[in-house]
Design a protein around this motif. Structure first.
Motif, mmCIF file in Angstrom:
data_model
loop_
_atom_site.group_PDB
_atom_site.id
_atom_site.type_symbol
_atom_site.label_atom_id
_atom_site.label_comp_id
_atom_site.label_asym_id
_atom_site.label_seq_id
_atom_site.Cartn_x
_atom_site.Cartn_y
_atom_site.Cartn_z
ATOM 1 N N UNK A 163 -15.723 -31.710 -30.228
ATOM 2 C CA UNK A 163 -15.973 -30.805 -29.118
ATOM 3 C C UNK A 163 -17.034 -31.264 -28.137
ATOM 4 N N UNK A 164 -17.675 -32.386 -28.412
ATOM 5 C CA UNK A 164 -18.720 -32.821 -27.482
ATOM 6 C C UNK A 164 -18.100 -33.369 -26.202
ATOM 7 N N UNK A 165 -18.646 -32.984 -25.089
ATOM 8 C CA UNK A 165 -18.221 -33.581 -23.825
ATOM 9 C C UNK A 165 -19.359 -33.510 -22.828
ATOM 10 N N UNK A 166 -19.226 -34.246 -21.765
ATOM 11 C CA UNK A 166 -20.286 -34.353 -20.777
ATOM 12 C C UNK A 166 -19.851 -33.645 -19.519
ATOM 13 N N UNK A 167 -20.673 -32.709 -19.101
ATOM 14 C CA UNK A 167 -20.315 -31.818 -18.009
ATOM 15 C C UNK A 167 -20.999 -32.225 -16.708
ATOM 16 N N UNK A 168 -20.382 -31.841 -15.613
ATOM 17 C CA UNK A 168 -20.984 -31.994 -14.285
ATOM 18 C C UNK A 168 -20.836 -30.659 -13.571
ATOM 19 N N UNK A 169 -21.934 -30.171 -13.060
ATOM 20 C CA UNK A 169 -21.893 -28.907 -12.348
ATOM 21 C C UNK A 169 -21.178 -29.086 -11.014
ATOM 22 N N UNK A 170 -20.334 -28.130 -10.682
ATOM 23 C CA UNK A 170 -19.696 -28.156 -9.353
ATOM 24 C C UNK A 170 -20.607 -27.522 -8.297
#
Lengths: 442, 442, 442
Positions: free
Chosen positions: A359-366
């Motif tokens: 479930x780990x992932x790397x997010x970027x805020x929009x």
């Protein structure tokens, strides 16, 4: 909520009663007299294969395995010490720990003075039979309660170990679960110990049922479950799988997972691999008793996986650490010593590690400039008064604040002190509202 | 003693009585009913403008500000709950916390059973009126002492909130102090809270008088003082100043600086920015009560300055941390709760941070091989017996030892455990004797 | 067991009785009145030269040494204060601490009121004579027990210091031990203190006999032993050896090594140089009392070696740290204060540092995949029951596990917590069995 493989199953598997189920399976494995080779291992694998599509591998005796050679098969039929009246003082049929594991055969009459050189006891735990092996030194011997040994009278005894060593093979079992990628998680339990419940009927049973349950899940990673004799068994597996060793990105050796101690996580040799970070996160949130220890070259098959030529990210999960509990390697490591609730907890710890890996992932805020307005999207609970809502809001704020493409969810958990699962839920919610996108993987 | 801009003013500003002066200014701000928009903010800025050349900015209602929209102006004229006899049980004219801030208007008669859904109290602090807001949810309500609420009898009440929301603007104030360079230090205090003395009349008054005093000083850095409503106000400022955001190299949000707790410094999201190191140095030398906490996305406008799209080096200075003292967001946060001596201390902490930002430089020894002979230059006190002389000598030895072009004075302070001010004095003395030069800035 | 120079001598030098030998040598040095220059230094060096091939260097008075100038020679023949009856109240011939070291001459009669401005005592330790110097300020003076001073009656005294300052030279001694490489280990003890046993007859005697014993050993590194007056003496040596300073890869300043405190290791300015790591390893395994302190520019000649223009990896070894024990710089720092057993322990600490510098190497496993089978090579003790055998086995396992070409033995000691010596023995054994090779040095 999004298209990342693996995440949709998050938390989906409910495992009520799993502790009892593991205990029941361990109970079937417990009576079998396993050794480094031989029918005990095959019989054990046959029981595991009732639950999962297990492959059985046979490596012929005498095969070169790196610096080692696979040993002959050992067959034990009977073993006893009988007194002058023919009464069995020590009887393999009553407990398979009574015979020195992998012992040479013997059939002789001898005086106690000679015999006692071959008898192993625990003077400090006089009721318990010790577990002893002699795989490579060609000895014979018996193990017994010190109290019974002390009661033996001088005189001549009949000494029988009806065993034989002959060419055959070393046996191990493997189960593979294919995921969307070749990124592989190795889970390994040693299968060479006879009637010791915690060490390692607990690990064998737990991993088998976890493998069975994982089969229902669509995963990003691939999984390999290994049930092999200690040291030479794992080396045999490594030697037959050298081309795929580089795919192993995560690993756990699992043993002694049925008692109430710990949990104890021993880091991989790398020390800060993803699995080390994930397990540290889980263990640090576990509460009292939880312990993390650094790698050392003393232990189970992590010694081989973490040898310098492989240096795999494989740690060791236990409840009480081996060698630290008095039942260790004695007849007191029995089915009463392991408990369904502890087995269930250990199961959930490993499942949580899998959840993190999946479930780990790397997010970027929009909306990276300032906080987005959560209120108008209904993401703040209406009244906001309750504690769970406040925690959920904090998880959202942390995810948004660190959604810069450089922090995976696990890194966010490490920095914030919040649980990975809470952050993962928050990230899914924010993603669903268009407030996050996934970072490029390049 | 040397030509570096900023350093000559070091310690030059004596601020006797500043605590009393800040308290007096805070006392003038305290009675005003501020909100996120409206005349309360303008009235407050007008008082601050008596001390500094403040620019007032008006951002029209409905302006898009990143993910937000500036709200309408709120005007509150009166609010009360009157009983059957017409007696005001709750009266906005007695305390502006009585009305839910930014409340919708209402004019009705209703039974207590209906009314009480709109009344906020603190059962655990029954004498105090809580502070509550409802900026974005369109509610109406009153806040009152729980004791008074408990004394209300069943029956019908007259309920009046004479307020209106209409298009207008969001107002903020800014003061700029130009230094020799564009390197900018941002100091920010929220201006949206009504009669709460510590939170944040203290911060508004302190920054205003610090700005006034700084005006007398020739500085290397430029300074921007921002007095804006929380969240949307700082976002409005950021959106109007995006071209200059990169010039902000240091920043402090200032709130709750009048009580006797802490000081509490919350690091910027960067965690080890120059301001974080400078504040850590000051706080670590402060003594008992001083605390440093890591960044989290809970707090004041550092949440916006430290959002991932800006990630500015802006920390938060408080005495007691918000939410940790019982007076927080209640009517007990009044002018008795803040004290001149605490305000004076807070002022000096910020001035010390400015001294470090202004006075830090990187030295190079002109005699790097061995220690220079300080004695023949008269740099060791003649008898050397007193403690101050010994400390001054140690400061000189540290500066000389680390004068390798890689240690700024702040780095020396961190390594030596000595105070920045002592090292700065030592460096000036050594520079005056030709024993140091300034490192190239490239 | 292998061809690496230096390692074969490992543990070969047995130094029974070395503590007594050092104490005896220190006892011969103790009575001499040393100063920063003059015959006391030469007399001391002459005694040291009975044990080692010491070079004596004379630097003419008035020589420029970096920022310093070598001082004139000081000759002291007699000094006393006599009362009206001619009785010597203070007599240099009884204790050379009685005269302010490097004092100007005087021959006068004066009242106590005038004289007492030139008398130094320790009111808090009234029986002890303090040690005071005045190298660069042109003062004269006496030091005496406060009790004796308090007993002096008003009246006129005869005051004589029969001393002279004249051009001559500053003297230092050096002994070199050539190893296979230019990699140099500097060992330095200050020689300028008069009758103070711990500070630094202990260091002078210890290093001399260590140098003598090292002469019998074939070493990889070269060694330079320096016996020089503090500050200007070490600076003179540095100025005359600038071309070779870069060869100094390890260094220890040695002082106060005869008392029962500590050991105290003060890190070099580099902080994590090899010598810092080696000494930390030794000190951490020492047990109670052992202390490691960070570098500071207060102390002995490490101040000069660690000045920014040199920044050599030179630490300071002491037992009790200077300034922390009440005997420091008083007449109580005498031959009873230092003990053979402590001197012997200090000797072994330094020899252990040399063993680490000589014996460290980086291994590569010849069987990196999995553990090699130690049993069939007889590398596991047959029965394996005893603790020493278990420790030796753990040392082998650690060496093999970290034999990846990136861990030297010292790095292995740091990671494993095992002693360097045990790992070195294990590595030699494994090397002898072909299980290790040495890593390329490139």
């Amino acid at each position: 909520m999004n298209e990342r493989v693996g995440s949709e199953a998050f938390g989906a598997v409910v495992d009520e009663g799993i502790g009892e189920e593991i205990h029941a399976l361990a109970s079937r494995l417990y009576p079998i007299c396993r050794s480094i080779t031989g029918d005990g291992v095959r019989e054990t694998l046959a029981i595991l294969a009732e639950h999962i599509a297990l492959e059985r591998h046979e490596v012929p005796s005498g095969t070169s395995v790196f610096d080692w050679t696979t040993p002959q098969e050992w067959t034990i039929r009977d073993a006893y010490i009988a007194d002058g009246s023919g009464r069995r003082i020590v009887d393999f049929r009553k407990h398979n720990l009574h015979v020195l594991n992998y012992s040479q055969p013997i059939r002789a009459r001898m005086a106690l003075g000679e015999l006692e050189k071959h008898i192993h006891t625990l003077p400090e735990q006089p009721e318990r039979i010790p577990y002893r092996t002699s795989y490579y030194a060609g000895n014979w011997g018996f193990c017994m309660a010190h109290k019974a040994f002390a009661a033996m009278e001088d005189g001549e005894y009949e000494v029988v170990i009806d065993a034989e060593h002959r060419d055959g093979s070393l046996t191990y079992g493997e189960y593979r679960h294919a995921g969307a990628t070749d990124e592989t998680f190795l889970l390994s339990a040693h299968i060479c110990h006879p009637s010791l419940a915690n060490d390692n009927c607990s690990g064998l049973a737990l991993l088998t049922l976890l493998a069975r349950n994982l089969a229902r899940r669509v995963t990003r990673c691939s999984y390999r479950f290994l049930f092999a004799p200690g040291t030479v068994g794992s080396l045999a597996w490594l030697s037959r799988n050298e081309d795929h060793v580089a795919e192993i990105k995560h690993g756990l050796v699992v043993s002694c997972v049925g008692d109430g101690g710990g949990p104890t996580y021993k880091r991989s040799r790398q020390g800060n691999a993803f699995i080390d970070r994930a397990m540290a996160h889980i263990v640090e949130h576990f509460g009292e008793g939880a312990t993390i220890v650094d790698f050392s070259p003393s232990g189970y098959d992590e010694r081989q996986f973490c040898s310098p030529g492989f240096n795999l990210p494989v740690g060791l999960l236990q409840r009480s650490a081996f060698g630290t509990f008095p039942e260790y390697h004695t007849s007191a490591d029995n089915l009463d010593f392991i408990r369904p609730e502890h087995l269930g907890t250990s199961y959930r710890i490993i499942m949580e590690a899998i959840d993190i890996v999946e479930g780990d992932w790397t997010t970027v805020s929009t909306n990276p400039k300032g906080e987005p307005q959560l209120g108008r999207r209904g993401l703040y609970a209406a009244l906001g008064g309750d504690k769970a809502a406040a925690q959920a809001a904090m998880a959202m704020l942390w995810v948004l604040n660190l959604a810069d493409g450089h922090h995976s969810l696990l890194a966010m958990a490490e920095r914030s002190g919040l649980r990975f699962a809470d952050l993962a839920r928050a990230a899914d919610l924010l993603y669903a509202h268009g407030l996050l996108r996934e970072a490029d993987r390049s």
